[in-house]
Scaffold this active site. Structure first.
Site, PDB file in Angstrom:
ATOM      1  N   SER A   1       0.802  -1.218   0.000  1.00 35.79           N
ATOM      2  CA  SER A   1       0.000   0.000   0.000  1.00 35.79           C
ATOM      3  C   SER A   1       0.836   1.270   0.000  1.00 35.79           C
ATOM      4  O   SER A   1       0.379   2.317  -0.465  1.00 35.79           O
ATOM      5  CB  SER A   1      -0.931   0.003   1.219  1.00 35.79           C
ATOM      6  OG  SER A   1      -0.181  -0.147   2.420  1.00 35.79           O
TER       7      SER A   1
ATOM      8  N   GLY B   1      -2.024  -4.216   1.024  1.00 39.86           N
ATOM      9  CA  GLY B   1      -2.266  -5.379   1.858  1.00 39.86           C
ATOM     10  C   GLY B   1      -1.371  -6.563   1.581  1.00 39.86           C
ATOM     11  O   GLY B   1      -1.364  -7.529   2.352  1.00 39.86           O
TER      12      GLY B   1
ATOM     13  N   ASN C   1       3.555  -5.265   5.810  1.00 34.18           N
ATOM     14  CA  ASN C   1       2.358  -5.966   6.277  1.00 34.18           C
ATOM     15  C   ASN C   1       2.712  -7.211   7.076  1.00 34.18           C
ATOM     16  O   ASN C   1       1.998  -7.570   8.028  1.00 34.18           O
ATOM     17  CB  ASN C   1       1.465  -6.336   5.085  1.00 34.18           C
ATOM     18  CG  ASN C   1       0.790  -5.121   4.488  1.00 34.18           C
ATOM     19  OD1 ASN C   1       0.174  -4.323   5.187  1.00 34.18           O
ATOM     20  ND2 ASN C   1       0.928  -4.940   3.186  1.00 34.18           N
TER      21      ASN C   1
ATOM     22  N   ASP D   1      -4.976   6.696   9.988  1.00 34.91           N
ATOM     23  CA  ASP D   1      -4.559   5.398  10.517  1.00 34.91           C
ATOM     24  C   ASP D   1      -3.130   5.413  11.050  1.00 34.91           C
ATOM     25  O   ASP D   1      -2.679   4.461  11.698  1.00 34.91           O
ATOM     26  CB  ASP D   1      -4.714   4.298   9.460  1.00 34.91           C
ATOM     27  CG  ASP D   1      -3.844   4.519   8.218  1.00 34.91           C
ATOM     28  OD1 ASP D   1      -2.967   5.397   8.224  1.00 34.91           O
ATOM     29  OD2 ASP D   1      -4.060   3.795   7.221  1.00 34.91           O
TER      30      ASP D   1
ATOM     31  N   HIS E   1      -0.237   5.317   6.690  1.00 30.04           N
ATOM     32  CA  HIS E   1      -0.122   5.604   5.266  1.00 30.04           C
ATOM     33  C   HIS E   1       0.023   7.103   4.992  1.00 30.04           C
ATOM     34  O   HIS E   1      -0.600   7.920   5.672  1.00 30.04           O
ATOM     35  CB  HIS E   1      -1.356   5.071   4.519  1.00 30.04           C
ATOM     36  CG  HIS E   1      -1.502   3.584   4.607  1.00 30.04           C
ATOM     37  ND1 HIS E   1      -2.311   2.980   5.541  1.00 30.04           N
ATOM     38  CD2 HIS E   1      -0.933   2.593   3.879  1.00 30.04           C
ATOM     39  CE1 HIS E   1      -2.240   1.662   5.393  1.00 30.04           C
ATOM     40  NE2 HIS E   1      -1.406   1.408   4.395  1.00 30.04           N
TER      41      HIS E   1
END
Length: 215
Positions: free
Chosen positions: A35, A72, A101, A182, A185
């Site tokens: 991502s 992801g 991840n 979040d 990112h």
């Protein structure tokens, strides 16, 4: 007029043009990422990889960028996709931006190292140059795990004698306005900086002179 003689006279030129086209077609930089390179929650046009690709379209000798990043994805998922990507795009360079991840899910460092090792091996077997990006995760996973995770990358870079590129997020996370809610990112506002940073970082490896220093 002897068309046969004219044709054979121009064969060397045609061969040179053909070889030149092959060389240009082979100069592809494949980004195998997650991502952070896919432009999570952003229009694809705003992602740093797209911005750099557009910039390099007007730069003589710059590679074509193929952004194969998927939000992801773990290193194992990137490894699963890699053979087809190598076959279809035949890149000259592969930027490996994977593992975040895995770390965020607490995967064993040995498993992450194994998957990244196989990615590097496949890239080399395809006669492409791996460019491994250092990845770091947030410190809330504990010092022991975060240090073990971060140590994977320099270890592999030394083992396989491949360049270890700095992690662009290290200069992004220190600016809260550049981070999505979040906390993981980068926002749209951060993408131009990342594009500058990556242009500066990648340029020496793809035969370009850096246009400017990312700050």
């Amino acid at each position: 007029m002897n068309f046969k003689n004219i044709f054979f006279r121009h064969i060397p030129i045609l061969l040179l043009l053909g070889l030149s086209s092959m060389r240009i077609a082979a100069d592809t930089l494949l980004i195998l990422g997650d991502s952070l390179s896919a432009g999570y929650q952003l229009p694809i046009q705003q992602a740093w990889a797209t911005q750099l690709s557009e910039r390099w379209k007007n730069t003589p000798g710059a590679p074509q960028i193929v952004n194969a990043s998927i939000s992801g994805d773990t290193a194992a998922q990137g490894l699963d996709r890699l053979p087809e990507l190598l076959k279809n795009h035949q890149p000259r360079w592969v930027l490996i931006e994977m593992g975040a991840n895995d770390g965020l899910r607490g995967f064993p460092p040995a498993d992450i190292e194994r998957d990244l090792s196989q990615i590097i091996t496949l890239v080399k077997q395809a006669k492409a140059q791996p460019l491994l990006m250092q990845i770091r995760i947030t410190p809330n996973y504990g010092r022991r795990y975060t240090e073990s995770f971060a140590a994977i990358y320099p270890k592999l870079a030394e083992q396989y004698q491949v360049p270890l590129l700095p992690f662009f997020m290290e200069k992004v996370v220190i600016k809260p306005e550049w981070m999505q809610p979040d906390g993981l990112h980068p926002t749209a506002d951060a993408q131009p900086f990342i594009a500058d940073f990556m242009e500066q970082t990648l340029a020496p490896y793809v035969g370009l002179t850096p246009a400017k220093q990312a700050k």
